[in-house]
Design an enzyme around this catalytic site. Structure first.
Site, mmCIF file in Angstrom:
data_model
loop_
_atom_site.group_PDB
_atom_site.id
_atom_site.type_symbol
_atom_site.label_atom_id
_atom_site.label_comp_id
_atom_site.label_asym_id
_atom_site.label_seq_id
_atom_site.Cartn_x
_atom_site.Cartn_y
_atom_site.Cartn_z
ATOM 1 N N ARG A 251 -11.472 31.531 47.911
ATOM 2 C CA ARG A 251 -11.621 30.363 48.772
ATOM 3 C C ARG A 251 -11.529 29.045 47.997
ATOM 4 O O ARG A 251 -10.991 28.048 48.481
ATOM 5 C CB ARG A 251 -12.969 30.452 49.493
ATOM 6 C CG ARG A 251 -13.136 29.403 50.548
ATOM 7 C CD ARG A 251 -14.432 29.457 51.340
ATOM 8 N NE ARG A 251 -15.430 30.400 50.953
ATOM 9 C CZ ARG A 251 -16.746 30.141 50.998
ATOM 10 N NH1 ARG A 251 -17.190 28.954 51.373
ATOM 11 N NH2 ARG A 251 -17.624 31.064 50.666
ATOM 12 N N ASN B 86 1.932 10.517 6.827
ATOM 13 C CA ASN B 86 0.811 9.732 7.332
ATOM 14 C C ASN B 86 0.977 9.494 8.839
ATOM 15 O O ASN B 86 1.083 8.370 9.308
ATOM 16 C CB ASN B 86 0.755 8.404 6.574
ATOM 17 C CG ASN B 86 -0.553 7.661 6.754
ATOM 18 O OD1 ASN B 86 -0.596 6.460 6.650
ATOM 19 N ND2 ASN B 86 -1.622 8.364 7.038
ATOM 20 N N TYR C 171 0.838 -1.197 0.000
ATOM 21 C CA TYR C 171 0.000 0.000 0.000
ATOM 22 C C TYR C 171 0.878 1.255 0.000
ATOM 23 O O TYR C 171 1.834 1.379 0.763
ATOM 24 C CB TYR C 171 -0.915 0.034 1.233
ATOM 25 C CG TYR C 171 -1.565 1.377 1.436
ATOM 26 C CD1 TYR C 171 -2.577 1.817 0.575
ATOM 27 C CD2 TYR C 171 -1.149 2.233 2.454
ATOM 28 C CE1 TYR C 171 -3.152 3.057 0.734
ATOM 29 C CE2 TYR C 171 -1.721 3.489 2.627
ATOM 30 C CZ TYR C 171 -2.724 3.891 1.760
ATOM 31 O OH TYR C 171 -3.293 5.127 1.895
ATOM 32 N N HIS D 157 -0.970 17.334 -1.947
ATOM 33 C CA HIS D 157 -1.358 17.758 -0.605
ATOM 34 C C HIS D 157 -0.865 19.169 -0.275
ATOM 35 O O HIS D 157 -1.070 19.638 0.848
ATOM 36 C CB HIS D 157 -0.832 16.777 0.446
ATOM 37 C CG HIS D 157 -1.786 15.657 0.722
ATOM 38 N ND1 HIS D 157 -2.987 15.835 1.373
ATOM 39 C CD2 HIS D 157 -1.715 14.333 0.416
ATOM 40 C CE1 HIS D 157 -3.611 14.688 1.463
ATOM 41 N NE2 HIS D 157 -2.867 13.751 0.893
ATOM 42 N N GLY E 131 -5.124 5.981 0.102
ATOM 43 C CA GLY E 131 -6.475 6.090 0.634
ATOM 44 C C GLY E 131 -7.470 5.296 -0.168
ATOM 45 O O GLY E 131 -7.284 4.094 -0.440
#
Length: 516
Positions: free
Chosen positions: A287, A203, A61, A91, A68
């Site tokens: 407080r 990735n 892959y 990208h 994807g």
């Protein structure tokens, strides 16, 4: 650039801390990549195993397939070596402001730490190139917007992949220049990414993780400064010291909450009789301060653990097991732990800002501050009528607080389905980390107002003879002195923007030495 007397952060696959990443990002640490034969061989075995699979016509892959949803598309053997360039090229669509130089260094450090785990199928030569960028402070310019946090920080990290091959732009000696001209000036040869290497860089969760490392280290200082501001405000408004008694907190044993109470108690403690015993109960913002700040203090160890585990993980896909000769397909790029850590952290931080904002409002208001002048103006005589002290700063702090609270909506609940429904459940981790950074900026502005106002209040008590400097614990005396280096006592109205900016910068530089 790296400062003198800096530490060294060694990248050899052993665990790093958020403190080390923050030091490296701030230029206070040197980078050293392990050069041992053993480490080189361990890293290179993954790349060699992938080469073996390629020679045997194995299907891998992202190496012999598209990415994807395009994983069913086979890549012809003669195009396999062109595929990495296409991945970072398409990208290259990031938008918005660029990450700061400090943030971008942290992103590179996070990616290098992950690749050093040895399960990404990259060459040692690739690690050398990334370490060279960090060592010479040649840092990719990375747009902030465009990542949904799965499959990792694809778009932001594409800018690192492109720079490794000599493309796009970098930060260099305070300028934004093309990578090509900087490489030429520095005598650096761009590398050609091998199969799987662009995917291994992109990735993963490095952008969100690098930003998260910086966020948690800033949050650790916020805890301490908010605690000290509480102590100073208590002195300024003549609060009841016994609200922080160790016996009181022994019966509700949240350790962080107990720590905050102990710090305040040490700041205020003057003996067995409380300084202001005429008032049984202060308002909640004093407080209950240990209860509010204590939530942040108690959650920080878990938050740090989330971030450091991610930092020291192999978080790309597929995972390459060179020893067992396996290619393991999974979803380690999913940034869920970072997303939830940052979503939780920003909520706790905004609550601390809200606490300090209430302390500020109480300290400047003559209805509640037990004798201090309105808005803590130092003006006297007829000039008091026209001077307004910190009136506008209180309004501004309220605005910053409101914006911080508005920014706490969890990013992780906004998962989107993207990329032809292949990425149909995503983490939004990078957006969560960016949101947390913005909330931090606003919180630090509120704290700047808080330290200014609390110190002015104490200084007024001293000026008007209601208190002497020697009545204060040494730590509070030192804080007054350190604050005075940045902010002179406010007598006549003046624009306070630059004073506040100095204080914010001092917060980020940890100007006040707070608790061991």
């Amino acid at each position: 650039m790296v400062q003198k007397n800096s530490q060294t952060v060694v990248f050899d696959g052993t665990p790093l801390t958020v403190i080390q990443v923050a030091a490296l990002a701030a230029g206070k640490a040197k980078v050293k990549l392990d050069t041992s034969d053993e480490f080189r061989a361990r890293i290179d075995r993954g790349a060699e195993f992938l080469e073996k699979l390629l020679r045997e016509d194995g299907v891998i892959y992202g190496v012999t397939t598209g990415y994807g949803d395009s994983c069913s598309v086979s890549v012809p053997p003669e195009l396999v070596y062109e595929l990495p360039r296409h991945l970072y090229t398409f990208h290259g669509c990031g938008m918005g402001e660029a990450f700061s130089l400090e943030e971008s260094r942290a992103i590179l450090a996070a990616r290098l730490a992950s690749l050093c785990q040895g399960y990404s199928g990259v060459r040692y030569r690739l690690l050398e190139q990334i370490s060279t960028l960090l060592i010479r402070d040649i840092i990719p310019i990375i747009p902030q917007e465009g990542s949904v946090g799965a499959s990792g920080d694809l778009t932001p990290l594409s800018y690192l992949a492109a720079v490794l091959e000599g493309h796009r732009e970098v930060w260099y000696r305070g300028e934004q220049l093309t990578t090509a001209e900087v490489y030429s000036a520095e005598g650096i040869e761009p590398i050609s990414l091998r199969p799987k290497e662009a995917l291994a860089i992109m990735n993963g969760t490095a952008a969100m993780t690098g930003i998260a490392c910086l966020a948690v280290t800033r949050a650790q200082y916020v805890v301490r400064l908010a605690t000290r501001i509480t102590s100073l405000c208590s002195v300024a408004v003549e609060g009841n010291d016994f609200h922080f008694d160790p016996m009181l907190f022994s019966v509700k044993p949240h350790p962080g909450q107990q720590q905050i109470a102990a710090w305040i108690h040490d700041d205020l403690h003057t003996g067995e009789v409380p300084r202001n015993s005429n008032r049984l109960q202060d308002r909640y913002s004093l407080r209950c301060a240990p209860h509010v700040i204590g939530v942040l203090q108690d959650m920080l160890p878990t938050t740090v653990a989330f971030v450091e585990r991610e930092l020291n993980s192999a978080n790309d896909n597929p995972i390459i097991d060179a020893e067992g000769e396996h290619v393991l397909h999974g979803g380690h790029f999913y940034g869920g732990h970072i997303a939830h850590a940052m979503d939780s952290l920003k909520a706790a931080l905004a609550n601390v800002a809200d606490l300090v904002d209430r302390q500020i409002a109480q300290t400047v208001d003559p209805k509640f501050n037990h004798g201090l002048p309105a808005n803590l103006s130092g003006a006297t005589g007829t000039q008091a009528a026209i001077n307004h002290g910190f009136k506008a700063v209180q309004i501004a702090a309220s605005a910053w607080t409101a914006e911080a609270l508005k920014g706490t909506l969890p990013a992780s609940i906004f998962s989107r389905s993207t990329e032809c429904h292949n990425q149909d459940k995503v983490s939004m981790g990078t957006i969560a980390a960016r949101d947390c950074t913005r909330v931090l900026e606003l919180v630090e502005q509120v704290l700047a107002a808080g330290i200014a106002i609390s110190c002015q209040g104490v200084a007024l008590r001293i000026r008007d003879g209601q208190l002497t400097l020697q009545d204060l614990q040494p730590a509070l005396q030192q804080d007054l002195e350190r604050t005075a280096q940045l902010l002179t006592f406010l007598t006549e109205d003046r624009p306070l923007e630059q004073d506040l900016r100095r204080l914010v910068e001092a917060i980020r530089e940890k100007h006040w030495v707070l608790y061991a």
